[in-house]
Design a protein around this motif. Sequence first.
Motif, short mmCIF file in Angstrom:
data_model
loop_
_atom_site.label_atom_id
_atom_site.label_comp_id
_atom_site.label_asym_id
_atom_site.label_seq_id
_atom_site.Cartn_x
_atom_site.Cartn_y
_atom_site.Cartn_z
N MET A 73 0.86 -1.19 0.00
CA MET A 73 0.00 0.00 0.00
C MET A 73 0.89 1.24 0.00
SD MET A 73 -2.74 -1.23 2.91
CE MET A 73 -1.53 -1.65 4.17
N HIS A 74 0.61 2.16 -0.93
CA HIS A 74 1.45 3.35 -1.05
C HIS A 74 0.62 4.61 -0.98
CE1 HIS A 74 5.00 1.21 -3.29
NE2 HIS A 74 4.45 0.43 -2.39
N SER A 75 1.19 5.66 -0.40
CA SER A 75 0.59 6.98 -0.47
C SER A 75 1.47 7.85 -1.36
CB SER A 75 0.49 7.61 0.93
OG SER A 75 1.78 7.78 1.47
N THR A 80 5.81 12.40 -4.09
CA THR A 80 6.68 11.38 -3.51
C THR A 80 5.85 10.20 -3.02
OG1 THR A 80 8.15 13.13 -2.77
CG2 THR A 80 8.49 10.96 -1.81
N MET A 81 6.27 8.99 -3.42
CA MET A 81 5.55 7.79 -3.07
C MET A 81 6.18 7.16 -1.83
SD MET A 81 4.94 4.79 -5.76
CE MET A 81 6.35 3.73 -5.57
N ALA A 82 5.36 6.73 -0.89
CA ALA A 82 5.88 6.09 0.32
C ALA A 82 5.04 4.87 0.66
CB ALA A 82 5.87 7.07 1.49
N ASN A 102 -3.17 7.71 -3.35
CA ASN A 102 -2.92 6.40 -2.74
C ASN A 102 -3.11 5.31 -3.80
OD1 ASN A 102 -2.84 7.82 -0.31
ND2 ASN A 102 -4.99 7.41 0.14
N HIS A 103 -2.30 4.26 -3.72
CA HIS A 103 -2.45 3.17 -4.68
C HIS A 103 -1.94 1.87 -4.10
CE1 HIS A 103 1.45 5.09 -5.32
NE2 HIS A 103 1.91 3.89 -5.62
N LEU A 104 -2.39 0.77 -4.68
CA LEU A 104 -1.88 -0.55 -4.35
C LEU A 104 -0.85 -0.92 -5.40
CD1 LEU A 104 -5.26 -2.37 -3.61
CD2 LEU A 104 -3.76 -1.20 -1.99
N MET A 105 0.20 -1.61 -4.98
CA MET A 105 1.22 -2.02 -5.92
C MET A 105 1.39 -3.53 -5.85
SD MET A 105 3.55 0.85 -6.68
CE MET A 105 5.22 0.81 -7.21
N PHE A 106 1.24 -4.18 -7.01
CA PHE A 106 1.35 -5.63 -7.12
C PHE A 106 2.74 -5.95 -7.65
CE2 PHE A 106 -3.23 -6.81 -6.74
CZ PHE A 106 -3.76 -5.53 -6.73
CU CU Z 1 3.75 3.01 -5.33
#
Ligand code: CU
Length: 148
Positions: A73-75, A80-82, A102-106
């Motif tokens: 899970m990223h914000s 800037t992505m964290a 916000n996004h999910l990363m697979f």
């Molecule tokens: Cu990301």
Amino acid sequence: MPVAALACALALTGCGAGSGSGSSKAELSVSGSYMPQPVSADMAAGFLTISNKGGTRDELTSVSSDAAGQVTMHSTTGGTMAERSSFAIPAHGRLVFRSGGNHLMFDGLRHEPRQGQTVTVKLTFAESGPLTVEMPVKSATYNPSTGH
Ligand code: CU
């Protein structure tokens, strides 16, 4: 009876306002989920909205999928992505994962998701039971606001 529960019971008309259910627990549902067809063979992004109709906050604590070795899970703040270990879902509120935010990363895709397929995603929460979502794979440039 805990003080918070007592206070809620005394203010019951306020607690149940709008929903008609009167429930004070988190009531989660998922809408608008999609995965843009990935341009890379081993990494994809995913987006969805989690709504909470209940009167108690909850937290998204982990995400998994049978299509990927790992889902994180990223914000995104100021470009800037964290990576984050959890996301709050406010009472009577929403947690939104969307392009540019916000996004999910697979990571470690087991096969390359193609437009028209679905990917099974399991969401785990701090309080509520897990939810399973059939996330449709859309075109690489899909825009949910226009539907294309
Ligand atoms: Cu990301």
